[in-house]
Structures are given as structure tokens and as C-alpha cells.
Design a protein around this motif. Structure first.
Motif, PDB file in Angstrom:
ATOM      1  N   THR A   1      35.485  64.293  65.534  1.00 63.75           N
ATOM      2  CA  THR A   1      35.534  65.755  65.563  1.00 63.75           C
ATOM      3  C   THR A   1      34.174  66.279  66.005  1.00 63.75           C
ATOM      4  N   PRO A   2      34.170  67.389  66.769  1.00 62.07           N
ATOM      5  CA  PRO A   2      32.879  67.959  67.175  1.00 62.07           C
ATOM      6  C   PRO A   2      32.059  68.398  65.968  1.00 62.07           C
TER       7      PRO A   2
ATOM      8  N   GLY B   1      42.415  63.488  66.900  1.00 63.30           N
ATOM      9  CA  GLY B   1      42.885  64.867  66.891  1.00 63.30           C
ATOM     10  C   GLY B   1      43.025  65.390  68.305  1.00 63.30           C
ATOM     11  N   ARG B   2      43.830  66.421  68.430  1.00 66.30           N
ATOM     12  CA  ARG B   2      43.923  67.192  69.669  1.00 66.30           C
ATOM     13  C   ARG B   2      43.942  68.662  69.267  1.00 66.30           C
ATOM     14  N   TYR B   3      44.098  69.550  70.271  1.00 65.24           N
ATOM     15  CA  TYR B   3      44.178  70.989  69.988  1.00 65.24           C
ATOM     16  C   TYR B   3      42.911  71.418  69.234  1.00 65.24           C
TER      17      TYR B   3
ATOM     18  N   SER C   1      30.996  62.641  65.361  1.00 65.31           N
ATOM     19  CA  SER C   1      30.970  63.145  66.739  1.00 65.31           C
ATOM     20  C   SER C   1      30.124  62.205  67.584  1.00 65.31           C
ATOM     21  N   ILE C   2      30.500  62.035  68.853  1.00 64.37           N
ATOM     22  CA  ILE C   2      29.706  61.142  69.711  1.00 64.37           C
ATOM     23  C   ILE C   2      28.628  61.913  70.452  1.00 64.37           C
TER      24      ILE C   2
ATOM     25  N   TYR D   1      28.596  67.953  72.433  1.00 64.95           N
ATOM     26  CA  TYR D   1      29.460  68.569  73.440  1.00 64.95           C
ATOM     27  C   TYR D   1      30.867  68.469  72.876  1.00 64.95           C
TER      28      TYR D   1
ATOM     29  N   LEU E   1      34.849  67.569  73.446  1.00 65.38           N
ATOM     30  CA  LEU E   1      35.872  66.946  74.290  1.00 65.38           C
ATOM     31  C   LEU E   1      37.195  67.665  74.059  1.00 65.38           C
TER      32      LEU E   1
HETATM   33  C1  LIG Z   1      40.689  67.990  68.540  1.00 67.77           C
HETATM   34  O1  LIG Z   1      40.032  66.729  68.512  1.00 67.77           O
HETATM   35  C2  LIG Z   1      38.770  66.661  69.075  1.00 67.77           C
HETATM   36  C3  LIG Z   1      38.341  67.645  69.964  1.00 67.77           C
HETATM   37  C4  LIG Z   1      37.054  67.543  70.489  1.00 67.77           C
HETATM   38  C5  LIG Z   1      36.214  66.487  70.124  1.00 67.77           C
HETATM   39  N1  LIG Z   1      34.912  66.262  70.537  1.00 67.77           N
HETATM   40  C6  LIG Z   1      34.374  65.179  69.980  1.00 67.77           C
HETATM   41  C7  LIG Z   1      32.986  64.712  70.200  1.00 67.77           C
HETATM   42  O2  LIG Z   1      32.610  63.681  69.568  1.00 67.77           O
HETATM   43  O3  LIG Z   1      32.289  65.355  70.966  1.00 67.77           O
HETATM   44  S1  LIG Z   1      35.435  64.365  68.949  1.00 67.77           S
HETATM   45  C8  LIG Z   1      36.693  65.532  69.232  1.00 67.77           C
HETATM   46  C9  LIG Z   1      37.976  65.597  68.709  1.00 67.77           C
END
Ligand SMILES: COc1ccc2nc(C(=O)O)sc2c1
Length: 240
Positions: free
Chosen positions: A85-86, A110-112, A133-134, A137, A139
Motif C-alpha cells: 500500500t502507498p 489491493g486495487r482501486y 510500500s516500495i 510514488y 502504483l
Molecule cells: C490499491 O493497491 C495499491 C495501490 C497503489 C500502490 N502503490 C504501492 C507502492 O508501493 O508504491 S503499493 C500499492 C497498492
């Protein structure tokens, strides 16, 4: 190690069966299971999301579907549940090294706008749950983050890398960025390989490489230098 991934886009995880990681799976060094979240829906539309309470843009992934999926995938075996997750803690090389010691990792993609928070809360009572989070930013979903994290972890497993020294000497393993690398030819487009690397003087080569790593880290990631333990830099380093 066994890794399971739950996602609405199983095809996104196909790269995990290619190249080095694919060979590690074939060699039995790691087991991989990829599961389609929609297998745990019961309606004709296979709905996995719904509108957010409190309003706001986008959709939130439904807890019921995730609960049935994770109950099935986790079973009774202990596992670390990872939710990209961000809003998560940063995934770092230290995280990869810690997770490489785990028997099981289960990734929930996750999505959405993400997964209903109660899923994380409910599973926190059953075992370790990491929201990570990686990078700084955002995704579109967790799948790409899982590709990154699985590669960073699996390459550390014994027998995966041809030369285990590589994992000990790559960036971040000693807290510094790796310096520049060179191979044949000795001269290319008027650019020459540094003489020290061809000198055969292993002490001088090690010193040169350390200096280039310090130089690159100071220029690109001074935060890593600041984070080094006090005894990490020796006198020669400090002279640099
Ligand atoms: C909805 O699921 C998400 C959406 C964006 C996102 N961005 C990540 C990141 O590590 O930057 S993990 C991740 C999971």
C-alpha cells in the motif's frame, strides 16, 4: 519458503516464473502459488469492490471476499501477511533480509482505493501483518510491488544466486551504494577501464572500490551515510 499471492490479475505475476526466480521454483528452493481473488466471489458479477463509506473517489475492496480468500490461502499454517500500500512502511533491503528467513509469505494485492482496513485488522490477531510500500510514488495496484519484493527476497535464499557473495556485496548490504563496474574491452569509445582494476593489487582494488562506493553514496544517498552505525567507517574511509 512458500509464497502465495492473492490478486484479481494473476497474469501480472507471470514474470515470477521466468529466469532466476523461475529456476528457483523449478529447483524447489521456493514454492509459489498465485490465486485469483474472484474465485471467492459468489455473485454473477464476481464483485470485489464497493463504494467507500464517507464518500470520496474510487472504490474499496470488499472485506468478505478478502476474508474468504485469505482464510483459504493462509489455512492453519503460520505466515507473514504482506499488504502492499502507498500508506505502508518503506520496504528496504533490511525488510527483504528479514523476510528471507520466513517459512511463508502471503501477499494480498489491493486495487482501486485499497482493501477495507478491517481485513488488515482482522488478520493482525492471527499473525504478523506488514503494510509496506516500495517507494514514494503510487502504483495502480499491489501486483508490481509484489514482483519487486518477491525478487528482492528470493534472491537472498540459499542456492538461488550462483555466487552467494553477490548478495553480500550488492548495494545496501554494507549500507552503501555499489560503485561502478567494468568489463572487457579495456577501451571503449575512448573510455578506459580504471588502471587500478587491472593492476592485480587486490588491496588497492578493494580500497578503490570502497572509495567509489563512498563517493557515490555521498553524492546520491547522503541519508545512507548518516544512517551508518558509528563503527561502519574505518580510518581510511574517513580520510576519503
Ligand atoms: C490499491 O493497491 C495499491 C495501490 C497503489 C500502490 N502503490 C504501492 C507502492 O508501493 O508504491 S503499493 C500499492 C497498492
Amino acid at each position: 519458503m512458500r509464497i502465495d499471492v492473492v490478486t484479481i490479475f494473476p497474469g501480472y505475476l507471470a514474470p515470477l516464473r521466468e529466469a532466476l526466480l523461475g529456476r528457483a521454483i523449478e529447483a524447489g528452493l521456493v514454492e509459489l502459488g498465485v490465486h485469483d481473488l474472484r474465485d471467492w466471489t459468489h455473485d454473477v458479477h464476481q464483485a470485489v469492490d464497493d463504494s467507500p463509506y464517507g464518500g470520496g473517489p474510487g472504490m474499496v475492496m470488499r472485506p468478505q471476499v478478502w476474508g474468504e480468500a485469505l482464510d483459504a490461502v493462509l489455512g492453519e499454517e503460520p505466515a507473514r501477511l504482506v499488504v502492499p500500500t502507498p500508506a505502508g512502511r518503506p520496504f528496504t533491503q533490511a525488510t527483504a533480509q528479514a523476510w528471507a528467513a520466513e517459512e511463508r509469505l502471503v501477499f494480498a494485492c489491493g486495487r482501486y482505493e485499497g482493501i477495507d482496513q478491517r481485513v488488515v485488522d482482522a488478520y493482525a490477531d492471527r499473525g504478523p501483518v506488514d503494510e509496506v510500500s516500495i517507494g514514494d510514488y503510487v502504483l495502480v495496484g499491489g501486483e508490481v510491488a509484489v514482483l519487486v519484493m518477491v525478487e528482492a527476497v528470493v534472491r537472498l535464499l540459499p542456492g538461488v544466486l550462483g555466487n552467494p557473495v553477490s548478495a553480500q556485496e550488492d548495494s545496501f548490504s554494507d549500507g552503501l551504494l555499489e560503485g561502478p563496474a567494468y568489463t572487457r574491452p579495456v577501451s571503449w569509445r575512448g573510455l578506459d577501464v580504471p588502471d587500478v582494476l587491472r593492476s592485480g593489487n587486490h588491496a588497492a582494488i578493494a580500497r578503490w572500490r570502497r572509495d567509489r562506493a563512498l563517493e557515490r553514496t555521498a553524492a546520491r544517498r547522503p541519508d545512507l551515510l548518516d544512517a551508518l552505525p558509528p563503527d561502519a567507517l574505518d580510518r581510511a574511509d574517513r580520510a576519503f
